[in-house]
Design an enzyme around this catalytic site. Structure first.
Site, PDB file in Angstrom:
ATOM      1  N   TYR A  62      57.398  26.601   8.729  1.00 56.18           N
ATOM      2  CA  TYR A  62      58.549  25.505   8.141  1.00 56.18           C
ATOM      3  C   TYR A  62      58.896  25.683   6.645  1.00 56.18           C
ATOM      4  O   TYR A  62      57.900  25.776   5.911  1.00 56.18           O
ATOM      5  CB  TYR A  62      57.683  24.172   8.510  1.00 56.18           C
ATOM      6  N   GLU A 101      61.437  23.357   5.383  1.00 59.10           N
ATOM      7  CA  GLU A 101      62.752  22.437   5.200  1.00 59.10           C
ATOM      8  C   GLU A 101      63.035  22.222   3.687  1.00 59.10           C
ATOM      9  O   GLU A 101      62.181  22.195   2.994  1.00 59.10           O
ATOM     10  CB  GLU A 101      62.475  20.923   5.789  1.00 59.10           C
ATOM     11  N   ASP A 107      87.411  30.475   8.282  1.00 52.90           N
ATOM     12  CA  ASP A 107      86.413  31.020   9.095  1.00 52.90           C
ATOM     13  C   ASP A 107      86.467  32.491   9.297  1.00 52.90           C
ATOM     14  O   ASP A 107      87.417  32.970  10.070  1.00 52.90           O
ATOM     15  CB  ASP A 107      86.606  30.227  10.587  1.00 52.90           C
ATOM     16  N   THR A 148      79.854  34.246  10.566  1.00 53.86           N
ATOM     17  CA  THR A 148      78.433  34.450  11.357  1.00 53.86           C
ATOM     18  C   THR A 148      77.971  35.837  10.696  1.00 53.86           C
ATOM     19  O   THR A 148      78.882  36.489   9.957  1.00 53.86           O
ATOM     20  CB  THR A 148      78.810  34.686  12.646  1.00 53.86           C
ATOM     21  N   LYS A 173      78.932  39.775  13.740  1.00 54.61           N
ATOM     22  CA  LYS A 173      80.027  40.342  14.283  1.00 54.61           C
ATOM     23  C   LYS A 173      80.136  41.711  13.649  1.00 54.61           C
ATOM     24  O   LYS A 173      79.275  42.595  13.521  1.00 54.61           O
ATOM     25  CB  LYS A 173      81.003  39.587  14.356  1.00 54.61           C
ATOM     26  N   ARG A 191      71.867  37.438  14.398  1.00 50.73           N
ATOM     27  CA  ARG A 191      72.747  36.428  15.146  1.00 50.73           C
ATOM     28  C   ARG A 191      72.452  35.131  14.377  1.00 50.73           C
ATOM     29  O   ARG A 191      71.478  34.620  14.028  1.00 50.73           O
ATOM     30  CB  ARG A 191      72.316  35.948  16.732  1.00 50.73           C
TER      31      ARG A 191
HETATM   32  N1  DSN Z   1      82.208  33.708  20.984  1.00 45.66           N
HETATM   33  C1  DSN Z   1      82.670  34.148  19.735  1.00 45.66           C
HETATM   34  C2  DSN Z   1      83.710  35.353  20.049  1.00 45.66           C
HETATM   35  O1  DSN Z   1      83.377  35.799  21.118  1.00 45.66           O
HETATM   36  O2  DSN Z   1      84.666  35.718  19.327  1.00 45.66           O
HETATM   37  C3  DSN Z   1      83.208  33.115  18.683  1.00 45.66           C
HETATM   38  O3  DSN Z   1      82.270  32.488  18.423  1.00 45.66           O
END
Ligand code: DSN
Length: 406
Positions: A48, A50, A193, A219, A222, A228
């Site tokens: 933990y 925090e 984003d 994120t 990707k 993730r």
């Molecule tokens: N679910 C994602 C995508 O497939 O683009 C976006 O968060």
């Protein structure tokens, strides 16, 4: 190992085999390195922490402090900015935290609509971003391109407190400078984003939103090819409000095992080989574009200049849902996707989204892209020919043996 954990590990093994035998073309997926997986599956999950490095609510944080500090510094170095928060558990959380940092409930936001390639968290009516804020949506033009003049007009009429740019299914480059000008014209904050294109931004293959947006969310899993999770970038001026909004405002204990994976991801992305990888992602998308056009497929905007393509299947008389199922049956993974002004529902759709980040990580190049396009065309042009589908499925398994997953 007890029986219940055995069941889970058997399922994990099956998923591993599924991934190995599948041509992964879901544009938002990728394969992270073994080092990242090891970090994410490490003892750090027991801890933990925090708070933030050197300012925790628990003892025993000396090592996770160092790990999180490395993740923060690496993110700042990679994206050339002076503030990073690496605690958001996901891209959606990063977006919520950013809204909390800059907005009050009921404020107006303006983002790209879901059916034109936006994201649920950009103001979709069933999402918190559409219920907690007064959300307005801009769309793409008839051909699927962002129409900056139209967005400017809308922004000046609505006067939103925040404009959201960035997309989940937009096959072209995004002009963040133009978005800044639009935001300035109505005195709005700009949130970018960059989840889909973070790997391209990190390697200077896409315009960076960093100098233009007040807050940048992303994120790590990707194009950036990490674990993730999510993160937020901004400048020093916004550090306090963003950190407070993340913790204690929205999240509790940070996932230090995932933050360790993020640190490795940012470090890996600074390696020259990562630039070569991103260049190949773009080359592979271009080859798929050319091949699919040659086979007579329509592409939204006519093609791509990033890592993904949006195929308009109306002319082929097949829905996105059916195409997704057929392709999955032979070992090609894509997702059904709405196209602009889609006559079909979001559960059925008239399109599929195809992306090259994952298959490029496995080492596939131009030649393999041609083979993949051939398979896609063969399956979608012969939806009832099960013998052909079985033959293609076997060929795909054989092909992928030469391209191991990391
Ligand atoms: N679910 C994602 C995508 O497939 O683009 C976006 O968060």
């Amino acid at each position: 190992m007890n029986n219940q954990s055995k069941e889970i590990f058997d399922l994990i093994e099956k998923e591993k085999i599924r991934q190995e035998n599948t041509i992964e073309l879901i544009a938002s997926e990728n394969f992270c390195s073994k080092a990242i997986r090891d970090a994410c599956g490490s003892v750090l999950t027991n801890k933990y922490a925090e708070g933030y490095p050197q300012k925790r609510y628990y003892s025993g944080c000396e090592f996770v402090d160092d790990i999180e500090a490395i993740a923060i510094d690496s993110a700042k170095k990679l994206f050339k900015c002076d503030f990073a928060n690496v605690q958001p558990h996901s891209g959606s959380n990063a977006n919520i935290i950013s809204y909390f940092s800059f907005l009050n409930s009921g404020d107006k936001i303006l983002g790209l609509s879901l059916d034109c390639g936006g994201h649920l968290t950009h103001g979709f009516k069933l999402n918190f971003s559409g219920t907690n804020y007064e959300a307005f949506q801009y769309t793409t033009d008839q051909d699927g391109f962002l129409d900056y003049d139209q967005i400017l007009k809308q922004a000046q009429e609505i006067k939103p407190k925040m404009i959201v740019c960035g997309a989940s299914a937009y096959p072209r480059k995004i002009d963040f400078k133009k978005f800044r000008e639009i935001a300035d014209s109505c005195n709005a904050y700009l949130m970018a984003d960059m989840a889909h294109i973070a790997g391209l931004v990190a390697t200077d293959l896409h315009m960076s939103p960093i100098p233009f947006a007040d807050v940048i969310t992303s994120t790590t899993h990707k194009t950036l090819r990490g674990p993730r999770g999510g993160f937020i970038l901004s400048n020093k001026e916004n550090e306090e409000k963003i950190n407070k909004a993340a913790f204690p405002g929205f999240q509790g204990g940070p996932l230090e095992h995932i933050i360790a994976g993020k640190a490795i991801c940012f470090i890996e992305a600074m390696d020259l080989s990562f630039v070569e990888y991103q260049k190949q992602v773009l080359k592979n998308a271009k080859i798929l574009e050319q091949e699919l056009l040659n086979y007579g497929f329509d592409l939204v905007t006519g093609g791509t200049d990033n890592h993904l393509l949006l195929v308009d299947l109306r002319k082929k008389n097949i829905s996105g849902k059916k195409a997704q199922t057929l392709l999955e049956s032979v070992g090609v993974s894509v997702n059904k996707n709405s196209i602009p002004n889609d006559p079909k529902s979001a559960m059925v759709t008239s399109g599929i989204r195809i992306g090259t980040p994952a298959i490029t990580t496995r080492g596939c190049k131009e030649e393999e892209m041609k083979i993949i396009a051939k398979y896609i065309n063969a399956v979608l042009s012969n939806p009832e020919d099960l013998d052909l589908h079985n033959k293609i499925k076997q060929e795909i398994k054989e092909l992928l043996k030469n391209f191991p997953t990391p």
